[in-house]
Design a protein around this motif. Structure first.
Motif, short mmCIF file in Angstrom:
data_model
loop_
_atom_site.label_atom_id
_atom_site.label_comp_id
_atom_site.label_asym_id
_atom_site.label_seq_id
_atom_site.Cartn_x
_atom_site.Cartn_y
_atom_site.Cartn_z
N GLU A 120 -31.19 61.85 34.51
CA GLU A 120 -32.02 63.04 34.31
C GLU A 120 -31.47 63.95 33.42
N ILE A 121 -30.20 64.07 33.48
CA ILE A 121 -29.41 64.91 32.62
C ILE A 121 -29.16 64.28 31.33
N PHE A 122 -28.53 63.19 31.50
CA PHE A 122 -28.36 62.59 29.92
C PHE A 122 -29.02 61.47 29.19
N ALA A 123 -30.32 61.38 29.61
CA ALA A 123 -31.29 60.63 28.99
C ALA A 123 -31.27 60.62 27.59
N GLY A 124 -31.45 61.92 27.27
CA GLY A 124 -31.58 62.19 25.65
C GLY A 124 -30.27 61.87 24.99
N PRO A 125 -29.01 62.26 25.43
CA PRO A 125 -28.01 62.20 24.46
C PRO A 125 -27.61 60.52 24.62
N GLU A 142 -37.90 59.31 27.20
CA GLU A 142 -39.31 59.68 28.33
C GLU A 142 -39.24 58.74 29.28
N TRP A 143 -39.03 57.58 28.72
CA TRP A 143 -39.36 56.12 29.62
C TRP A 143 -38.31 56.23 30.75
N LEU A 144 -37.08 56.43 30.41
CA LEU A 144 -35.78 56.46 31.29
C LEU A 144 -36.16 57.38 32.32
N ARG A 145 -36.61 58.44 32.04
CA ARG A 145 -36.49 59.74 33.08
C ARG A 145 -37.48 59.45 34.20
N VAL A 146 -38.27 58.31 33.94
CA VAL A 146 -39.33 58.00 35.16
C VAL A 146 -38.77 56.74 35.54
N ALA A 147 -38.49 55.71 34.88
CA ALA A 147 -38.03 54.35 35.38
C ALA A 147 -36.94 54.55 36.51
#
Length: 447
Positions: A120-125, A142-147
């Motif tokens: 949730e913190i580092f998905a973007g980087p 976007e996909w990672l924060r849900v999955a």
């Protein structure tokens, strides 16, 4: 008076027979369903997302590689638990085998919650580090924060499969995993298209499947009527045993990250094709791993019961099964090649890139059949230090081909050639270890 007739010596007890091919199949076939369920779902998910376009498919590819850390840790928990618990089961201590599963489940919950916070913190980087296209990176994050919300349940299922395999129960995991992923396979297209969630819909379907599966394994553990309390001494032993598997898993992850990062720099179409190829490879690999699951349970039980000769004989039969199984998959994938590209995407540029992958994918399947089967033998034997060293050496052998692709412009041929080198080195090392016999150490715990 006639002298007493001397008593005849008692007949020697029958020598335990190695696992029959029927016994191997009885454990491997239910495990096949379990192992195939997730990659089949991921193939369906890739096909569903692929029809959204190249950017969402690329986002799924990057997000899937990062998310791959979760099933990797799940595999560590499953294999580590099986390696320890199967010996206890072979020594006649079923309660001790299940207790290993309890501590593995606590470790799973802790690791899963940590992953949620980190992603949730580092998905973007993380997506930015992997990708080379801002649109693809944004889709991946976007996909990672849900999955990632399904990670704790995924890891609990891994630990649950570990102790159930150890007590040679592969049928209940088959039903648990099949039910959850069948529901998810139905949800994915519904959430992506009619519900209008797009790529995020596939992430929600993934998380739902993992949650259902994890809850079913928790209920099975509760029904065993063993203490569910934390046992720090036992957990510390698991952490030590799992350390080698974690290093091994990190090496696998370095390989996957490198291949995806290089493919992203080759181009969006190459990254999409690489995603399709890797999902087919993971499907075949996990399906072939069914033989390894049977091997873990059988070899661990034989060595826990003090039967090294039986374990060696079973290992030879398992090798034969692995070869045959790999050839079957070679024929199957080869027969489907004319129709596979259109199942995943209509993008002509992705189709062109897939042409560089097919020869490697098909020819590596028999090699994979042997390697994965013998992985199971050595994991069941608890020969985890060798497994760690073998994996690091083999991946280090293949990685130069992957990265040199950026210098020499080899494209997907270079990336998949690196995978081939890594698999062939791994094959040579594991056959050498099997022949040495040094892995067959007996006892309820491996020293």
């Amino acid at each position: 008076m006639n002298p007493a007739t001397p008593a005849e010596p008692a007949p020697a007890p029958p020598k335990p027979a190695p696992a029959s091919y029927r016994r191997i199949a009885s454990l491997a076939l239910p495990a096949l369903v379990v192992l195939a369920a997730e990659p089949i779902y991921l193939l369906i998910d890739t096909a569903v997302v692929g029809h959204l376009g190249a950017v969402p498919l690329g986002g799924l590819a990057l997000g899937g590689v990062i998310m791959g850390l979760a099933p990797l840790v799940g595999a560590v928990l499953a294999y580590g638990t099986t390696a320890r618990a199967s010996r206890r089961y072979g020594a006649g201590d079923r309660a001790g085998a299940v207790a290993e599963g309890v501590q593995g489940t606590w470790l799973a919950l802790a690791a899963g919650l940590f992953m949620i916070v980190a992603i949730e913190i580092f998905a973007g980087p993380l997506a930015g580090l992997m990708g080379d296209d801002p649109a693809v990176e944004a889709a991946a994050a976007e996909w990672l924060r849900v999955a990632i919300l399904g990670a704790p349940f995924l890891l609990v299922a891994g630990a649950g499969q570990g102790w159930m395999r150890a007590v040679q129960d592969t049928k209940r995991p088959m039903w648990f995993v099949s039910v959850s992923f069948l529901l998810s396979a139905v949800l994915a297209p519904v959430l992506v298209y009619p519900a209008g969630l797009g790529l995020v819909g596939s992430a929600w379907a993934n998380a739902v499947a993992q949650a259902i599966s994890g809850v079913l394994f928790l209920l099975a553990l509760r029904r065993e009527r063993v203490s569910l309390a934390l046992d720090w001494p036992l957990m510390s032993k698991q952490l030590v045993a799992n350390g080698d598997l974690i290093v091994r898993g990190i090496a696998f992850q370095v390989s996957s990250f490198s291949a995806a990062a290089v493919a992203a720099r080759v181009g969006t179409a190459a990254l999409g094709a690489h995603q399709i190829g890797m999902q087919l490879w993971f499907f075949a690999a996990l399906a072939l791993d069914a033989v390894a699951i049977a091997a873990q349970a059988l070899i661990g039980a034989d060595l826990g019961a003090g039967r090294p000769d039986t374990a060696r004989a079973s290992a030879k039969r398992i090798t034969v099964v692995g070869v045959g199984y790999g050839v079957v998959f070679l024929v199957l994938i080869f027969a489907l090649l004319p129709v596979l590209p259109d199942l995943f995407t209509k993008d002509a540029s992705v189709h062109e890139q897939l042409g560089y992958i097919w020869p490697w994918l098909v020819l590596l399947l028999p090699v994979a059949g042997v390697v994965f089967a013998l992985d199971g033998v050595l994991i069941g034997a608890g020969d985890l230090r060798f497994m760690r060293n073998m994996t690091v050496i083999s991946i280090a052998s293949g990685l130069p081909f992957t990265w040199l692709t950026l210098v020499f412009g080899w494209g997907l041929t270079g990336i998949w050639g690196g995978i081939a080198v890594y698999m062939l080195v791994r094959l040579g090392l594991i056959l050498w270890r099997l022949r040495s016999g040094a892995w067959a150490v007996t006892g309820a715990e491996r020293a």
